[in-house]
Design a protein around this motif. Structure first.
Motif: not given
Length: 250
Positions: A170-175
């Motif tokens: 989730r964080a990787l997709e956001f960043l």
């Protein structure tokens, strides 16, 4: 469980979600003239600064990881624990380059009673990932991210991934969607996206802006209200109270 990221755009912004079981660890948010940190109570009676920010831009965080046999605690002049190394970095006793040299020349181990990996960053946006028993990796790119599994040797922790734990994805997709204008508000949103509930809930969330030389933090998933702490200017008097710089932000 924890999540840590560094974003290097028009500003260098780093964020951390501190997820902990309150029946195992006791913590306090501590604010000093030169440091902001989450103090962890240890058997010596001291609240140690294993997760925090120094006014010089050093940011260090420890994250639980399943124990690697090669990283178990060892005493000796050629060994240093990941906990001690991270705390000295947050205290400003060690620079980024000095920690990098230690990583090259000494064996970094777990503490005697806990297995942790670390992500350290500085005001230039340089990142150092330290995984006891596995090694280290230096980065300086648009963003860096770590949770509770190995990045250097993913197969070593792959079988320990908790079902439905997709914080990293989730964080990787956001960043990956963010550009150079990545803001304080974006960072707060990312912390909220990766926060946890339940036994290992997120107890403290903080982010640090190099440009502002300020920390924004909140406790117990109260993402509607972040407090702000700006490091006081060096010429200010020693009796300046850090809490005077606190204000609500969101």
């Amino acid at each position: 469980m924890c999540t840590r990221f560094v974003y290097h755009g028009q500003d260098v912004i780093t964020g951390f979600n501190f997820d902990i079981d309150l029946s195992v660890w006791k913590h306090k948010v501590r604010i000093e003239k030169d440091r902001f940190y989450i103090g962890i109570l240890r058997p010596d009676g001291i609240y140690h600064s294993y997760h925090g920010v120094n006014r010089n831009g050093n940011v260090g965080t420890l994250l639980y990881v399943h124990k690697n046999p090669d990283g178990v605690y060892q005493a000796g002049e050629n060994c240093i624990t990941i906990a001690a190394l991270t705390e000295q970095f947050i205290q400003g006793q060690l620079s980024f380059d000095e920690v990098l040299e230690i990583a090259k020349t000494k064996k970094i181990t777990y503490a005697p009673d806990a297995s942790m990996q670390a992500l350290l960053s500085d005001a230039q946006g340089r990142v150092l990932i330290l995984e006891p028993g596995i090694g280290y990796r230096q980065e300086q790119k648009r963003y860096s991210l770590i949770t509770n599994y190995s990045l250097i040797k993913p197969e070593s922790t792959e079988k320990f991934i908790v079902p439905d734990d997709d914080r990293y994805e989730r964080a990787l997709e956001f960043l990956s969607r963010c550009q150079s204008h990545f803001s304080i508000s974006d960072a707060q949103d990312l912390l909220q996206v990766t926060c946890q509930e339940g036994k290992w809930a997120t107890r403290v969330s903080f982010l640090y802006s190099v440009k502002e030389q300020a920390v924004y933090y909140t406790e117990n998933n109260n993402f509607k209200e972040f407090k702000k702490f700006g490091f006081p200017l060096k010429e200010q008097k020693e009796n300046h109270h850090a809490t005077e710089n606190l204000s609500t932000f969101k």
